[in-house]
Design a protein around this motif. Structure first.
Motif, PDB file in Angstrom:
ATOM      1  N   ARG A 117     -67.087  24.528  25.843  1.00 13.13           N
ATOM      2  CA  ARG A 117     -65.828  25.237  25.651  1.00 13.13           C
ATOM      3  C   ARG A 117     -64.814  24.866  26.734  1.00 13.13           C
ATOM      4  O   ARG A 117     -63.614  24.751  26.460  1.00 13.13           O
ATOM      5  N   ARG A 121     -61.236  23.146  26.247  1.00 13.81           N
ATOM      6  CA  ARG A 121     -60.049  23.859  26.723  1.00 13.81           C
ATOM      7  C   ARG A 121     -59.106  22.965  27.504  1.00 13.81           C
ATOM      8  O   ARG A 121     -57.880  23.045  27.356  1.00 13.81           O
ATOM      9  N   ALA A 165     -66.856  24.780  19.938  1.00 14.59           N
ATOM     10  CA  ALA A 165     -65.847  24.788  20.995  1.00 14.59           C
ATOM     11  C   ALA A 165     -64.446  24.531  20.447  1.00 14.59           C
ATOM     12  O   ALA A 165     -63.475  24.495  21.213  1.00 14.59           O
TER      13      ALA A 165
END
Length: 244
Positions: A117, A121, A165
């Motif tokens: 994740r 991001r 994700a």
């Protein structure tokens, strides 16, 4: 990972067939997303060799939790900017990098879902994330303990992590199919004879069949340009963050 293993990797990663071929595969998989003047994250960079070549495409930031690893980066990889941090808590703004690579490092992170994740991001919309990790739990052996490997993966697992994700999976393939049988034989041998010195060894030290393996890797890489490989000792997954 212990400093002795970082030293072995730093001494080998410019010439050892596995590192050279891994970088060539990285280049092949990332080629559609590689440009110039890009900002690139080498997540879990270790001594730095797996990501330093990307400097020809822009600025490389190498992140590692180990100060020992970053000392090798500072000493030998001036093209990489070293930053000490954990993969599951990256100290960068959202949508900061054009490309992120994580080569045989997420397997060492306790919360591997969170690491995925975080990689997703920090990558910009339209950017790419490439992850390569050790494959198949049945291949676990002494080297995994040496490098503090917590997880071995199957292709569908890493693809699911990538999707979870928020990344779109572009490629999901195994690598180094020709190593599967010898790796399995080593794993079985270590289980049958758990007290042999091979159980504590490092794969970096293995020099047998270097030329043969390099040629086999080239042939496999040619096949990879046309189709995915169905088994191997490493699994690679490439994902992109779609523009919003």
């Amino acid at each position: 990972m212990e400093i002795e293993e970082y030293a072995r990797i730093a001494a080998a990663e410019d010439h050892h067939w596995w590192y050279r071929n891994t970088r060539a595969v990285m280049n092949d998989l990332l080629e559609p997303w590689l440009g110039t003047d890009q900002l690139i994250l080498d997540a879990g960079c270790g001594p730095g060799g797996n990501g330093a070549w990307l400097a020809k495409h822009g600025r490389v930031v190498g992140v590692d939790i180990s100060e020992d690893a970053l000392a090798f980066v500072r000493a030998g990889r001036p093209e990489t900017t070293p930053v000490r941090a954990s993969l599951d808590r990256l100290p960068f703004a959202t949508a900061h990098f054009d490309i992120a690579v994580a080569i045989t490092v997420i397997n060492c992170v306790d919360d591997d879902h969170r690491a995925f994740r975080e990689l997703a991001r920090v990558v910009k919309p339209g950017g790419a994330v490439l992850v390569m990790e050790p494959a198949f739990e049945f291949l676990r052996r002494g080297h995994d303990k040496t490098v503090h490997c917590l997880h071995r993966y199957q292709r569908r697992e890493l693809a699911a992590f990538m999707n979870g994700a928020g990344l779109k999976v572009r490629r999901a393939t195994y690598l180094y199919s020709f190593l599967t049988v010898p790796a399995a034989a080593l794993a079985i041998s270590e289980r049958v004879r758990p007290h042999t010195t091979a159980n504590a060894g490092s794969d970096v030290d293995r020099q047998t069949f270097q030329g043969v393996f390099a040629q086999m890797a080239e042939r496999e890489r040619a096949r990879l340009r046309r189709r995915d490989v169905r088994f191997g000792t490493t699994v690679a997954v490439l994902g992109t963050r779609d523009p919003t």
